[in-house]
Design a protein around this motif. Structure first.
Motif, PDB file in Angstrom:
ATOM      1  N   GLY A   1     -11.757  -9.386   9.782  1.00 55.23           N
ATOM      2  CA  GLY A   1     -11.772  -9.041   8.365  1.00 55.23           C
ATOM      3  C   GLY A   1     -10.555  -8.196   8.036  1.00 55.23           C
ATOM      4  O   GLY A   1     -10.019  -7.491   8.891  1.00 55.23           O
ATOM      5  N   VAL A   2     -10.120  -8.273   6.792  1.00 51.08           N
ATOM      6  CA  VAL A   2      -9.020  -7.455   6.298  1.00 51.08           C
ATOM      7  C   VAL A   2      -9.543  -6.653   5.117  1.00 51.08           C
ATOM      8  O   VAL A   2     -10.168  -7.206   4.213  1.00 51.08           O
ATOM      9  CB  VAL A   2      -7.820  -8.343   5.874  1.00 51.08           C
ATOM     10  CG1 VAL A   2      -6.737  -7.516   5.195  1.00 51.08           C
ATOM     11  CG2 VAL A   2      -7.255  -9.073   7.084  1.00 51.08           C
ATOM     12  N   ALA A   3      -9.337  -5.337   5.158  1.00 53.97           N
ATOM     13  CA  ALA A   3      -9.760  -4.441   4.081  1.00 53.97           C
ATOM     14  C   ALA A   3      -8.532  -3.691   3.589  1.00 53.97           C
ATOM     15  O   ALA A   3      -7.713  -3.236   4.387  1.00 53.97           O
ATOM     16  CB  ALA A   3     -10.816  -3.469   4.594  1.00 53.97           C
ATOM     17  N   VAL A   4      -8.412  -3.556   2.256  1.00 53.07           N
ATOM     18  CA  VAL A   4      -7.175  -3.026   1.678  1.00 53.07           C
ATOM     19  C   VAL A   4      -7.425  -1.797   0.812  1.00 53.07           C
ATOM     20  O   VAL A   4      -8.211  -1.836  -0.135  1.00 53.07           O
ATOM     21  CB  VAL A   4      -6.475  -4.104   0.817  1.00 53.07           C
ATOM     22  CG1 VAL A   4      -5.127  -3.595   0.323  1.00 53.07           C
ATOM     23  CG2 VAL A   4      -6.318  -5.396   1.592  1.00 53.07           C
ATOM     24  N   PHE A   5      -6.732  -0.714   1.157  1.00 56.87           N
ATOM     25  CA  PHE A   5      -6.657   0.454   0.283  1.00 56.87           C
ATOM     26  C   PHE A   5      -5.559   0.137  -0.729  1.00 56.87           C
ATOM     27  O   PHE A   5      -4.371   0.321  -0.444  1.00 56.87           O
ATOM     28  CB  PHE A   5      -6.285   1.711   1.073  1.00 56.87           C
ATOM     29  CG  PHE A   5      -7.405   2.291   1.888  1.00 56.87           C
ATOM     30  CD1 PHE A   5      -8.342   3.139   1.309  1.00 56.87           C
ATOM     31  CD2 PHE A   5      -7.515   2.000   3.240  1.00 56.87           C
ATOM     32  CE1 PHE A   5      -9.368   3.689   2.070  1.00 56.87           C
ATOM     33  CE2 PHE A   5      -8.536   2.546   4.008  1.00 56.87           C
ATOM     34  CZ  PHE A   5      -9.472   3.395   3.417  1.00 56.87           C
TER      35      PHE A   5
END
Length: 161
Positions: A10-14
């Motif tokens: 998974g990729v999570a972005v601030f």
């Protein structure tokens, strides 16, 4: 047909705005329903982390980002849901002139909010306290999605700076 399950990425972005606040969304209709998470999603075959971050932000919020960079990764075992993820956390800037985030996947996200890092950390601390107090104790603040909990648990002292 194989019944073996695989670890997913998974990729999570601030996604930071000019005030250094980032987007947090309330998940619905999937594992982690009713928890708050960063925008992001699954890394696709042959896709770079940066391309995934850009694509997911635009698909979920309508916003475009730039200056995308890697921060850290977590190992997220979701026993209750029978899932295991490695989550890549990235940071980026929302391009100047963009409006507010839109709900473009209403079956996945109920709402978006701009929050600061200290606010996120307080939500994590409140959730940890509620979990330690035992079953039936309500979390004061937002209940966070497992990858965000893992971020604070596995990366002691983590910050966006």
């Amino acid at each position: 047909m194989s019944t073996q399950q695989h670890v997913r990425v998974g990729v999570a972005v601030f996604a930071l705005n000019h005030e250094n606040k980032f987007i947090l969304g309330q998940r619905i209709g999937s594992h982690g329903a009713n928890t708050w998470a960063l925008p992001g999603g699954h890394l696709e075959l042959n896709e770079s982390w940066e391309t995934c971050a850009f694509r997911e932000l635009e698909e979920e919020t309508g916003l475009q980002i730039e200056n995308i960079r890697y921060l850290t990764a977590t190992n997220d075992i979701m026993e209750k849901d029978g899932k295991h993820y490695v989550t890549l956390f990235l940071t980026a800037r929302v391009k100047e002139g963009q409006g507010e985030p839109q709900i473009l996947e209403p079956n996945k996200c109920k709402e978006w909010k701009w929050v600061g890092f200290e606010e996120l950390k307080r939500d994590w601390e409140a959730q940890v306290q509620a979990d330690q107090a035992g079953e039936g104790v309500e979390t004061k603040g937002r209940k966070l999605f497992i990858p965000l909990l893992s971020l604070f648990e596995q990366r002691e002292g983590f910050s966006l700076e």
